[in-house]
Every structure is written in structure tokens, then in C-alpha cells.
Design an enzyme around this catalytic site. Sequence first.
Site, short mmCIF file in Angstrom:
data_model
loop_
_atom_site.label_atom_id
_atom_site.label_comp_id
_atom_site.label_asym_id
_atom_site.label_seq_id
_atom_site.Cartn_x
_atom_site.Cartn_y
_atom_site.Cartn_z
N GLY A 364 0.83 -1.20 0.00
CA GLY A 364 0.00 0.00 0.00
C GLY A 364 0.85 1.24 0.00
N ASP A 481 -6.75 9.78 2.57
CA ASP A 481 -6.44 8.82 1.50
C ASP A 481 -7.62 7.90 1.20
OD1 ASP A 481 -4.82 7.91 -0.49
OD2 ASP A 481 -3.68 6.54 0.79
#
Length: 673
Positions: A364, A481
Amino acid sequence: MIMSNMNPISLFFLELLLIGLGAPQFIAGDDSQRFAYSGFANANLTLDGTASVTPSGLLELTNGTAMSKGHAFYPVPLRLHDSPNGTVQSFSASFVFGIISIYNFSSHGLTMLVAPSKDFSGANPVQYLGLVNGSNNGKTTNHIFAVELDTWLNPEFGDINNNHVGIDINGLNSVQSQPGGFFHDQNGTFKNLTFSSQEAMQVWVDYDRETTQIEVTMAPLDMAAKPKRPTVSTRYNLSLVLKDVAYIGFSSSTGKINTQHYVLGWSFAMNGAAPAINLAMLPKLPRHHPKGHRYWVLEIVLPVATAIVLLSLGTIAFILVQRHFRYAEIREDWEVDFGPHRFSYKDLFHSTEGFENKNLLGVGGFGRVYKGLLPRSRLKIAVKRVSHDSKQGIKEFIAEIVSIGCLQNRNLVPFLGYCRRKGELLLVYEYMPNGSLDKYLYGKEDNTVLSWAHRFRIIKGIAAGLLYLHEEWEKVVVHRDIKASNVLLDDEMNGRLGDFGLARLYDHGIDPQTTDVVGTIGYLAPELARSGNATPPTDVFAFGMFVLEVTCGQRPVNHQNTEDNQLILIDWVIDKVQKGSFSDTLDARLKGSYDVGEACLALTIGILCSHPFAKARPTMRQVMQYLNGETEPPELSFEMLDLMQNEEFEPYIISYPVSSTSIATMSHVSGGR
Ligand SMILES: *[C@@H]1O[C@H](CO)[C@@H](O)[C@H](O)[C@H]1NC(C)=O
Ligand SMILES: *[C@@H]1O[C@H](CO)[C@@H](O)[C@H](O)[C@H]1NC(C)=O
Ligand SMILES: *[C@@H]1O[C@H](CO)[C@@H](O)[C@H](O)[C@H]1NC(C)=O
Ligand SMILES: *[C@@H]1O[C@H](CO)[C@@H](O)[C@H](O)[C@H]1NC(C)=O
Ligand SMILES: *[C@@H]1O[C@H](CO)[C@@H](O)[C@H](O)[C@H]1NC(C)=O
Ligand SMILES: *[C@@H]1O[C@H](CO)[C@@H](O)[C@H](O)[C@H]1NC(C)=O
Ligand SMILES: *[C@@H]1O[C@H](CO)[C@@H](O)[C@H](O)[C@H]1NC(C)=O
Ligand SMILES: *[C@@H]1O[C@H](CO)[C@@H](O)[C@H](O)[C@H]1NC(C)=O
């Protein structure tokens, strides 16, 4: 000789044994009628047969060879008379002997003797003890006086048992004999001594000229004094036996049983008590079988054992040091409050099988995520390794993430705890079995296509999660995010927001000029790219993009065939809506199966949230009300759509290095515009 093939380690231990024995001692008496040996190293003895002096100073009369004999004599003859026609003077002798056998019995024995000659080549071994032979046994011409220590019962010589001490004149039929042993001085009780017990014992032989009394006394070595009562005694006028000139020495013989006969020390005096033998300086008897067990232990077992011990110690030390570094963690005082949420690195290491690649769930924006299994609770976890060098802000971050995670909001991925190491932070979440949403939106296989009902529920869930972060938690938390790959699906296919609070770690900026912009291209609100300031409205913008993404099944910035031909999702949607063909925007993979009202609502919310002006966007509370049907969303006016279309999206998108398929996560903006 024994030492020659030893390795240095066993030699070292042998030397340790020898230290303390001291050097053998020899006292030369007046006119050679008096001597004392405490050990025989360097002694001048006359030896024959198997007799030899070992390197440690033992007088070895027999060496284990079967049917052998050996003799040792004081080299100088004694003068027993003090005048030419005189009688044999008083004399005393003492000696220390030991018999070593591989069994608990031995063959045969030894004698201390006085004889006119040192030549015993005619004597026989075995039961004759190297003293006489079958033809001269008992002959008066022998002129021999001897004390025998016999370990064999020979009926032909009238032996009393297989462990006796006898006084012999000219032969082996003893004048007097007794079982081996001694009388205690205190209570007069007799204590047996077994000659072949592998223990050294001392013997005293005394002859008195006046009384012709011969006394033989013995005692174990650990007894300090000579017992008062002799073991065996008799009267025999040795003037009738011995010649004036006579040699004193030892004889010994073996039969078929492997036996060694040793003399450790020896002393003699004419007309007086025998000098004391210095027992502390005596050489040690070999244990058991000298060429066997004992040296085998020294030569093989000891070095091997030493090596094994050293190796094990080394290995243990190495493992401890390695463990120390492998599992090293950072802990600080303030973390005491978060104790229950603290995982040990060792546990995480083992639960993820050492962060094996096969357990890698994904890479990620903030680090790698590994799947793991907690051994005790059998709980499946996802461990995120975030590299983090700065100590700054870590305390606030952990306080925040722990307290958000503790509330167990059903729209957030459950947070379980954390661990800190040098330069690294590990975050532990509950494992979400169905993975991240983007896999379903852009997955290759058709069976991963999400139904509209699922999509709408996910949109609602994420909206609720974001509302919680913005308004319902004690502080305003900006997620920073929001995107499809940060939305995880639990076992009931509910959307749960991951990575909440994480962006804060990177938010050191008060000065927007030097701020790292965190977020994902395509989801960045225009004002965020300019100022670097993340606010709830910048989250709303990203949420709008996310809603369009889920509804249309397309990425916010889509590289169609070539790099120049980027498809900006929001532009494309507004274009279609203006043309009135809104159904074209919906994901083709839904194959027209959707709720028109809900789809229309989702598109509207997506567009409203994506407004270039932060102030024009709805709040998450309003979005929640639209989604729940509590309030109608405002109409999309043509003015607004026009405005949105004229607002240039391209410049800031293109100002990022958009080389890969859009998911470059952290981008650095120096300065603004
Ligand atoms: C040992 O003693 C004998 C007899 O006294 C003597 O002849 C010989 O030289 C001695 N040997 C040594 C090495 O002293
Ligand atoms: C014992 O002594 C004899 C004679 O010196 C010798 O031939 C034999 O090899 C020795 N045996 C051992 C086992 O040392
Ligand atoms: C010693 O004995 C011998 C013979 O038996 C005799 O001739 C001699 O005179 C004796 N000497 C003394 C001093 O008695
Ligand atoms: C030697 O040991 C055996 C068995 O331990 C025993 O029967 C025997 O009596 C012992 N012999 C001597 C002489 O001690
Ligand atoms: C027995 O010993 C004596 C004295 O050493 C010797 O003279 C004789 O020859 C020996 N006899 C036999 C049969 O060995
Ligand atoms: C005799 O005395 C000795 C030494 O004090 C002791 O070891 C032993 O047991 C005693 N024996 C008896 C029968 O009292
Ligand atoms: C000593 O040994 C003799 C003979 O072997 C035996 O008869 C006696 O009972 C023993 N005595 C003790 C106290 O063991
Ligand atoms: C011992 O024998 C010798 C020689 O026959 C004699 O002169 C002496 O008196 C004897 N000693 C005793 C104590 O009987």
C-alpha cells in the site's frame, strides 16, 4: 610412553592430576643401611622381568602380561650382622602397594623379601610369586625371608584364603598367616582389607633381634598411624635363615588374569623404625585398567565433551545475540498507557511466518501488508509495516489510532494494536477476508462483479465511516487517502475504511511551502494540491471521486491506450450528464441491472462532492442525509456543470509524474502555485 600419543587437552588434564604429587624422594641412609622412597622416579633399583618404573614414579612389578614375574631390588646389599660371627640385627621396613585388576580379584600376589642374591631367574611365576620354584620351595639352602601378600588360595602351600598375609621362611608354606586387614587401635576390632580393591595400602615389617619377633602390620593409606596390634606375628630366629650379606627387594607374579602389582613407596632401616614414607608425595595408582577405560576417558571423552560444551555455549550465545537483534523493539515510558494494544515483534514475526512473501497481502501507500495468524487466539490479522524514522508525532498518532480503533466503528477496519521498532511502525488490524474493493471493481474475472445493491451499501458504509471521523469522534480526523483500494470488505461484503489516521504521521507541515502532499492522484482536491492543507472538504472531494469510481467502474484518472490520452473521470461524467445520457456512465459490467433512483443519487453526490470549490461541497453529514433519503440533494444546475468543466483539472494532474497506472501514492509538491 603413555603420554606420547595423547593430544594436548588430555595432557593438560593429566598434568593437573600430577601437580600435587610432588617429586619422589630418596633419602640415602648411613652406610646404605637406611633408605626411603616416596615414589621411585630416578630411583636406582635393580629390576628384572616385567618390572619397571612408570613416568609417574610407580614401581610396576607386573604390567598385566599373563604368567609373568618381575623383581626389584635395592641395588646395594645389606650387612645384617654387626660382627663376623654375630646375629641378624633388628630391622624395620615399610612399603605401600596396590594391586590393579580388571576384575574384583587378581592373580597372584607379591612379596617383600630378603635373600642372598638378586638373581631370581630360576623362580616361577603364578602361584610361586616369583620367589621359588617347585624344586627349591622350602629348602633351607634358599636363605630367604619373605612377607607374602597373596590373592590366590593355593592348598598345596597351606593357604588359608585368597587374601592373606603370610610370613615365609625359604618358601611359600607360610610359617604364620592371617587374612588381610588390621585391628582398630580404639576397640580392637578387626577390619578386612582386600588387596585387589584398587586401593593403595601400607605394610610394616619389623624384626627384633633380641626376641626374634617378626611382626607384619598393615593399614589402609588413609589411616594416619601404624596400628599398634600387628596383623600377623611370629617368633623366628632369622639368624638361622639369613646370611650376613643379603639383598632386600620385591617379587611378584601373574597368572592368567590381567593384573598389575605396584609399589608406591618403600623405606628401610637397620636397628630402628623404618623412616616414614611421605604419603602426600606418593604417585597415584592408575584407576581400573590403565591402558583401557581411564585413558580412553582422557583421550576421547574429555576433548569431545569439551568441544561439545564449547560449541553449545557458542551456539547459545549466537542465538541469544541474534534473537536480541531480530526481535529488538523500541518502547518508551509513555507507551505504558497503550500496553494492551502493544504487540511484541516476536509474536508478529512468528504469526506472519517471518514476514514471508507468501503472506504478503499487498503493497500500500504506507508500506507492505502481511497476513498473519495469532497463535493463541487463532485470530487472523493483517500487519502493516510502516517505515517511520521520526519520533515526532508518533505519540499523538498512536494515542489517536488506538482510541479510534478501540471504538470499534462498524465502518472502520478494526484496529487491534501496534508495535514499534527502529525506523518502523507495525500496525495490526483484523484481517478482512474479502480483500479490498478495487479488486472487485477492476478484477478480470466476471464473477467478481459487484451487484448494484452491494455497491450502494458500500458507498453508504464509507460515508458513515468518514462522517464518524469528521464529526462524531472527539477530534476532527482527516483521512486523507480515501480510495477504492483503502476500502476493505468484511465477511458480509460491508465496506470498511482502512488506514484511518495514518496520514497524520506524514503531516508535519504547518508551512504549506514545505508540505509533503499525501494522497493519491485523481483523488486530490485542487486546493490540496495548491496549499497542502488537508481538511474535511478535501476528504469529501476524494469521497466524491470514490463514489463516481464505484458507480462508473472506472478509475478517476484512466490511461486509455496511450499516455497522452488520459480520461479524467469527472470531466467524462459531466460531459455525459450535460448530454443527458447519464445511463452511459454506469459501469457496463452491471449490464443495466441497477436501481435508477439510487444510481442517479450516487452520480449526483459524486459530482457535488467533486466540486472544485471546497465551500461548494456538501459535508459528510449532508451526504449521509442524501443517501438515507432524509434530504433531497440540490439540482445539478447547468451553470455549475459549466463551471466545473471550465475549471482546469489537467494542469495539476499533469504536474504530477503520472507514469504508472495512477496509483502513485505519495507525491512531493515543492511550493504551490
Ligand atoms: C646404581 O647402584 C649401583 C650399585 O651401587 C651402582 O653400581 C650404579 O652405578 C648405580 N647406578 C646409577 C645410575 O646411579
Ligand atoms: C610388560 O613387560 C614386558 C617385559 O618388559 C614387555 O615385553 C611387555 O610388552 C610389557 N607389556 C605391557 C602391556 O606393557
Ligand atoms: C667365628 O667362627 C669361626 C668358625 O665357626 C671361628 O673360627 C672364629 O674364631 C669365630 N670368631 C669369633 C670372633 O668368635
Ligand atoms: C567379585 O564380585 C562378584 C560379583 O560382584 C562376587 O560374587 C564375588 O564374591 C566378588 N569376589 C571377591 C573376591 O570379592
Ligand atoms: C629352581 O630355582 C633354583 C634357584 O634359583 C635354581 O637353581 C634351579 O635350577 C630351579 N629349578 C628349576 C627346575 O627351575
Ligand atoms: C572400632 O573403631 C573404629 C574406629 O574408631 C570404627 O570405625 C569401628 O566402627 C569400630 N568398630 C566397632 C565394632 O565398634
Ligand atoms: C574378613 O574376611 C574373612 C575371610 O575372608 C571372613 O571370614 C571374615 O568374616 C571377614 N570379616 C569381616 C569383618 O568382614
Ligand atoms: C639365634 O640363633 C643364633 C645362632 O644359632 C644364636 O646365637 C642366638 O642366640 C639365637 N637368638 C636367640 C634370641 O635365641
